[in-house]
Design a protein around this motif. Structure first.
Motif, short mmCIF file in Angstrom:
data_model
loop_
_atom_site.label_atom_id
_atom_site.label_comp_id
_atom_site.label_asym_id
_atom_site.label_seq_id
_atom_site.Cartn_x
_atom_site.Cartn_y
_atom_site.Cartn_z
N GLU A 327 -3.59 9.90 1.70
CA GLU A 327 -2.92 9.16 0.54
C GLU A 327 -3.09 7.68 0.62
OE1 GLU A 327 1.07 9.10 -2.19
OE2 GLU A 327 0.93 9.89 -0.07
N ASN A 328 -3.88 6.94 -0.36
CA ASN A 328 -4.42 5.67 -0.44
C ASN A 328 -3.69 4.77 -1.47
OD1 ASN A 328 -6.12 5.39 1.94
ND2 ASN A 328 -7.56 6.98 1.21
N ASN A 329 -2.64 5.29 -1.93
CA ASN A 329 -1.97 4.47 -3.00
C ASN A 329 -1.79 3.01 -2.45
OD1 ASN A 329 -0.62 3.67 -5.39
ND2 ASN A 329 1.21 4.17 -4.27
N ASP A 330 -1.54 2.86 -0.91
CA ASP A 330 -1.41 1.76 -0.46
C ASP A 330 -2.33 1.80 0.90
OD1 ASP A 330 0.82 0.79 -2.03
OD2 ASP A 330 2.11 2.08 -1.05
N LEU A 331 -2.88 0.48 1.22
CA LEU A 331 -3.52 0.39 2.41
C LEU A 331 -2.79 1.07 3.68
CD1 LEU A 331 -6.04 -0.48 3.77
CD2 LEU A 331 -4.95 -2.78 4.23
N LYS A 332 -3.28 2.14 4.32
CA LYS A 332 -2.72 2.48 5.83
C LYS A 332 -2.48 1.63 6.72
CE LYS A 332 -1.66 6.84 3.61
NZ LYS A 332 -1.90 6.47 2.32
N ARG A 333 -1.55 0.93 6.82
CA ARG A 333 -1.43 0.33 8.05
C ARG A 333 -0.21 0.20 8.83
NH1 ARG A 333 -0.05 -4.62 9.64
NH2 ARG A 333 0.56 -5.66 7.68
N ARG A 334 0.08 0.68 9.95
CA ARG A 334 1.24 1.05 10.74
C ARG A 334 1.90 -0.45 10.77
NH1 ARG A 334 1.89 6.15 11.78
NH2 ARG A 334 0.03 7.46 12.04
N PRO A 357 -8.56 1.34 3.77
CA PRO A 357 -7.68 1.31 5.02
C PRO A 357 -8.25 1.08 6.25
CG PRO A 357 -8.65 3.35 4.32
CD PRO A 357 -9.03 2.54 3.20
N ILE A 358 -7.48 0.58 7.09
CA ILE A 358 -7.96 0.08 8.57
C ILE A 358 -7.13 0.92 9.57
CG2 ILE A 358 -8.05 -1.79 10.26
CD1 ILE A 358 -8.07 -3.62 7.66
N VAL A 359 -7.49 1.59 10.20
CA VAL A 359 -6.78 2.81 11.14
C VAL A 359 -7.30 2.56 12.54
CG1 VAL A 359 -6.49 5.26 11.62
CG2 VAL A 359 -6.77 4.49 9.42
N TYR A 360 -6.40 2.21 13.41
CA TYR A 360 -6.44 2.25 14.85
C TYR A 360 -6.23 3.47 15.51
CZ TYR A 360 -6.16 1.08 19.62
OH TYR A 360 -6.16 0.99 21.00
N GLU A 361 -7.19 4.21 16.10
CA GLU A 361 -6.67 5.45 16.81
C GLU A 361 -6.72 4.95 18.15
OE1 GLU A 361 -5.29 8.30 17.71
OE2 GLU A 361 -6.20 8.92 15.56
N HIS A 395 -10.21 11.10 8.52
CA HIS A 395 -10.01 11.36 7.18
C HIS A 395 -8.98 10.21 6.58
CE1 HIS A 395 -9.99 15.59 8.59
NE2 HIS A 395 -10.71 15.81 7.54
N ARG A 396 -8.30 9.54 7.37
CA ARG A 396 -7.41 8.72 7.15
C ARG A 396 -8.17 7.26 6.81
NH1 ARG A 396 -4.17 11.00 10.82
NH2 ARG A 396 -4.35 9.26 12.26
N ALA A 397 -9.19 7.00 7.63
CA ALA A 397 -9.91 5.89 7.64
C ALA A 397 -11.36 5.88 6.71
CB ALA A 397 -10.42 5.33 9.14
N ASN A 398 -11.36 7.12 6.17
CA ASN A 398 -12.44 7.29 4.96
C ASN A 398 -12.48 6.27 4.03
OD1 ASN A 398 -14.62 8.78 4.28
ND2 ASN A 398 -13.77 10.38 3.57
N GLY A 399 -13.54 5.83 3.86
CA GLY A 399 -13.62 4.63 2.81
C GLY A 399 -13.19 3.27 3.51
N GLY A 400 -12.83 3.10 4.67
CA GLY A 400 -12.41 1.95 5.09
C GLY A 400 -13.14 1.75 6.38
N TYR A 401 -12.10 1.52 7.38
CA TYR A 401 -12.46 1.09 8.96
C TYR A 401 -11.50 1.77 9.90
CZ TYR A 401 -14.37 -2.62 6.17
OH TYR A 401 -14.91 -3.24 4.99
N LEU A 402 -12.34 2.40 11.00
CA LEU A 402 -11.83 3.10 11.98
C LEU A 402 -12.00 2.45 13.37
CD1 LEU A 402 -10.03 5.46 13.22
CD2 LEU A 402 -12.38 6.77 13.21
#
Length: 843
Positions: A327-334, A357-361, A395-402
């Motif tokens: 869900e990308n209504n808001d930028l996913k950042r913890r 989205p910017i996701v750090y795994e 999946h969560r970083a798709n369209g952004g940065y992992l």
């Protein structure tokens, strides 16, 4: 060739506090970018800007340089300007339930679809029973049922009347319909004849009855043969009635959700299949409790029999749900990461949004990367359905940065190859480790893959980058952009001010007390010490952050309102004291003469070399006694490196020893073959020795042994040497100087003690204040040496000597004495070679 000690002002470069116009860092704005990392910024801009296959990034640099924080801050400014990517959801495939369908939904719309489907089901659960129980529906259903019953009754009534005219009764029994003769005109009119009564009838009458019954049975069979068709027609009419009702109910219930997603073809097509399935199975809403319980019982029976049953079979309404995986209504950042996002929007889940989205795994296992399909144990079996699909970080970083730590992903089985497969395919395929290794035979789902479009950014050290570049051919194809962090940057006035802003931002982020200008100056000086260069500042943020945390703790304990230089100094001293056991132990062994190090007097062929011991995050200097012994050789020049012979010396140390031989051969007796054998050893060294920083000390020991001129033991030596006799810079110069100073201090400074360092290392000096004070009082000295000759004169108190026009060294000089002894070795070797042999062939 006299060498003067290094002036006090070059031993420690203090920060000029007059350049700071602020009182505390609370007055400074936070630094928006990086200091001295223009190369990295250019690489990040290029890597994030180019939209081509394989242009993922590897950010390399030293540990503690703040790579993750810096990259995250940079990406925040880039991602905030980008459009939020699509949402992704898995839904039921009504044609093949084991192959769930993935839907790409406009950003922020997936939850609306999920909630819309939820309202749809709830509405049908409420409206279907009421409509089916309504008077209009019941009348229409009753009419259809009555027509069906009347059709059967008319057929059977006509047959019954015909049979009665022939004296035959049509009977309905538990086993079906039967025909039997009855009494006629004997007072028992209409009663069925008993078998014995039938047998008493005249034969002609019996035959007539039998023939009549056979004819009637054919007509009865014809009626019974048509009943399934009539029943099918009846069911069809009921189904048509239900479909008409269902179509209206479903169309009305789905009007809002269809209108909301009419512009999304994939969702629109799936909703059409939902409508068809709802119309076909509208009966499950009629009496939900009974219907669902019945289907659940059938599913459980199938599981007991070993059949594969989807989890949704236990709840038939579950197939209309929507599993939102991204869900990308808001930028996913913890929460808890840096406040770099412009105009952040905090949703109920605690995420901050505004773009890509910017996701750090943090834990890049196979399943955490590509997702997983969960299973639930039920009746001894593992069951699943599309609602148990879980997304991965890809999946969560798709369209952004992992962002992934390179070392962490390489440590996880199967994860590195899974990441490369996803980047090659440009889609995410959910893979199970058990199925991948053929360890699990449970039938699972085959979810649709998700198209992949993102930038993967690996973070690691330089060694790992070069190993991957050489060992993995796919690495260079997939990670074409390297962002190489510098270890340090120039210590200049403008950079000092920028560093102060960096400290201001760090203090705000970590909720520390502000630093006054004296504290900022002391931190800059400490950063230079960590860089081992008075002209540089380290880029390592982690040790500086730790220092500020500890200084803040001390300042608060003293109820101060700001961090000052004294708090920084106390924190540094506390850090050293906590990790000082091994250094203290080493000093104690030397001062108790367990490890023999002389700091006074003079000895031939013996010199104090300096090395650095590193244990974890702690490094300290440790003096070592180096001794050399020479004698006549059997021809040629051989310097025996005892450390190498016993495999305690590393290759760089061995190289340094070989360079000594080259220097000696080029300096002494250029026209006469050498005849010397020498041995070198680090006394009381029981661990490995590597590096060439002791090569100059070893050369001094050899020259002293050759010339038989003693070396002053109050002086210690560090530095490497080349074959030309030039002193070369080494690392750890501050620790080495302080290590020897501590020994001299404990034994008592005499004023004749000091350390010889390469002149190229003067710019690296950032010594402790007690060392600087001792030098200022004239009790300790540090000498910059450019050539071996300068060191010889300092250590041995005699001119080194220079070769004159006659080809000889200055008489009485150290080199002249050394060459004379070498010449004596050569002459003795010649005489030995010319001595006649005895009767046994021995000389």
């Amino acid at each position: 060739m006299a060498v003067d000690p290094i002036p006090v002002d070059l031993l420690y470069r203090a920060c000029d506090l007059t350049q700071f116009t602020f009182d505390t860092t609370a007055e400074l704005e936070e630094l928006p970018g990086l200091i001295g990392q223009e190369r990295v910024l250019d690489a990040l801009k290029f890597g994030t800007g180019i939209k081509r296959y394989g242009y993922n990034l590897f950010v390399l640099g030293p540990d503690g340089a703040g790579k993750h924080e810096a990259v995250t801050r940079f990406l925040g400014t880039v991602a905030a300007r980008q459009k939020a990517p699509s949402d992704w959801a898995y839904v039921n495939n009504f044609q093949a339930p084991n192959k769930p369908i993935v839907l790409e939904i406009a950003a922020g719309s997936a939850r609306a679809l999920k909630e819309g489907m939820g309202r749809l089901v709830e509405e049908l659960k409420a409206t279907v029973p009421s409509v089916l129980e309504s008077e209009e529906y019941q009348n229409r259903r009753q009419s259809i049922d009555e027509e069906y019953r009347e059709r059967q009754e008319r057929s059977f009534e006509a047959l019954r009347e015909k049979a009665e005219g022939e004296g035959i009764a049509l009977l309905r029994t538990p086993a079906g319909f039967a025909l039997a003769p009855v009494h006629r005109g004997d007072g028992q009119e209409g009663e069925v004849l008993k078998p014995e009564e039938f047998n008493k009838l005249p034969e002609a009458e019996r035959k007539r009855v039998e023939m009549t019954i056979q004819g009637l049975q054919k007509e009865l069979a014809d009626i019974l043969e048509h009943i399934p068709g009539w029943e099918k027609e009846h069911r069809g009419r009921v189904q048509k009635l239900n479909s008409e009702v269902a179509e209206k109910l479903v169309e009305q219930a789905m009007r809002d959700v269809r209108a909301r997603f009419d512009t999304m073809p994939a969702v629109r097509d799936w909703l059409a299949t939902v409508a068809a399935d709802l119309i076909e199975n509208i009966a499950i809403f009629a009496t939900p409790g009974d219907q669902q319980q019945q289907q659940a019982m059938l599913a459980m029976q199938a599981m007991v029999q070993g059949q594969t049953v989807p989890f949704g079979a236990l709840n038939p309404l579950r197939r209309y749900e929507v599993n939102v995986v991204v869900e990308n209504n808001d930028l996913k950042r913890r929460p808890g990461s840096s406040p770099w996002q412009a105009e952040p929007v905090v949703d109920a889940g605690g995420y901050i949004g505004g773009g890509a989205p910017i996701v750090y795994e943090d834990h890049p296992t196979l399943q955490n990367l590509v997702g997983r399909v969960e299973h639930i144990p039920q009746m001894g079996a593992l069951i699943t359905d599309f609602m148990l699909i879980r997304s991965g970080s890809l999946h969560r970083a798709n369209g952004g940065y992992l962002l992934i730590d390179a070392l962490k992903i390489l440590r996880e089985p199967l994860a590195w190859d899974a990441l490369k497969r996803a980047l090659h395919r440009r889609k995410v395929v959910i893979e199970s480790p058990g199925e991948f290794l053929s360890l699990v035979s449970t039938v699972s789902l085959e979810p649709d893959p998700v198209p992949l479009d993102l930038k993967v950014i690996l973070l690691g050290d330089r060694y790992l980058y070069y190993v991957l570049s050489n060992a993995d051919p796919e690495f260079g194809e997939l990670f074409k952009v390297a962002a190489d962090f510098d270890d340090e940057f120039d210590r200049e006035p403008e950079n000092d001010i920028l560093y102060a802003r960096l400290l201001a931002g760090l203090a705000r982020k970590e909720e520390l007390l502000p630093l006054d200008k004296s504290a900022v100056g002391r931190v800059i000086e400490r950063a230079s010490r960590l860089a081992e260069d008075a002209e540089k500042i380290t880029t390592a943020v982690r040790p500086i952050a730790d220092l500020l945390h500890e200084a803040d703790f001390l300042a608060r304990r003293y109820e101060a309102t700001r961090i000052s230089a004294k708090h920084i100094d106390e924190a540094v001293d506390a850090q050293i004291a906590r990790a000082d056991r091994m250094r203290e132990r080493s000093l104690e062994m030397i001062t108790r003469d367990i490890v023999m190090i002389d700091t006074e007097g003079s000895v031939i062929g013996q010199v104090n070399g300096l090395s650095v011991l590193s244990m974890g995050s702690v490094s300290f200097g440790r003096p070592s006694r180096i001794t050399a012994r020479v004698r006549m050789g059997m021809g040629g020049s051989r310097v025996l490196d005892i450390e190498r012979e016993v495999e305690l010396g590393g290759p760089i140390h061995s190289k340094g020893v070989l360079i000594l031989s080259g220097y000696l051969s080029a300096t002494f007796l250029p026209e006469i073959p050498f005849s010397m054998s020498a041995s070198l050893v680090f006394e009381q060294s029981y661990g490995g020795v590597d590096g060439d920083s002791a090569s100059s000390a070893e050369l001094y020991a050899l020259i002293s042994a050759l010339a038989e001129v003693p070396i002053e033991q109050g002086l210690a030596v560090t530095g490497s040497v080349n074959q030309l006799g030039e002193a070369q810079a080494i690392g750890g110069v501050n620790d080495k100087i302080e290590g020897f100073f501590d020994i001299c201090m404990r034994r008592g400074l005499t004023g004749d003690q000091g350390v010889l360092i390469p002149a190229a290392n003067v710019k690296h000096l950032m010594l402790r204040q007690d060392v600087v004070d001792a030098v200022e009082r004239g009790m300790f000295a540090i000498y910059p040496v450019e050539r071996i000759e300068e060191g010889v004169e300092l250590l041995m108190g005699k001119p080194a000597g220079a070769r004159g026009p006659d080809g000889k060294f200055t008489p009485g000089s150290v080199f002249a004495l050394a060459e004379a002894r070498l010449a004596a070795f050569a002459e003795n070797q010649r005489r030995f070679a010319m001595r006649p042999a005895d009767s046994n062939g021995k000389k």
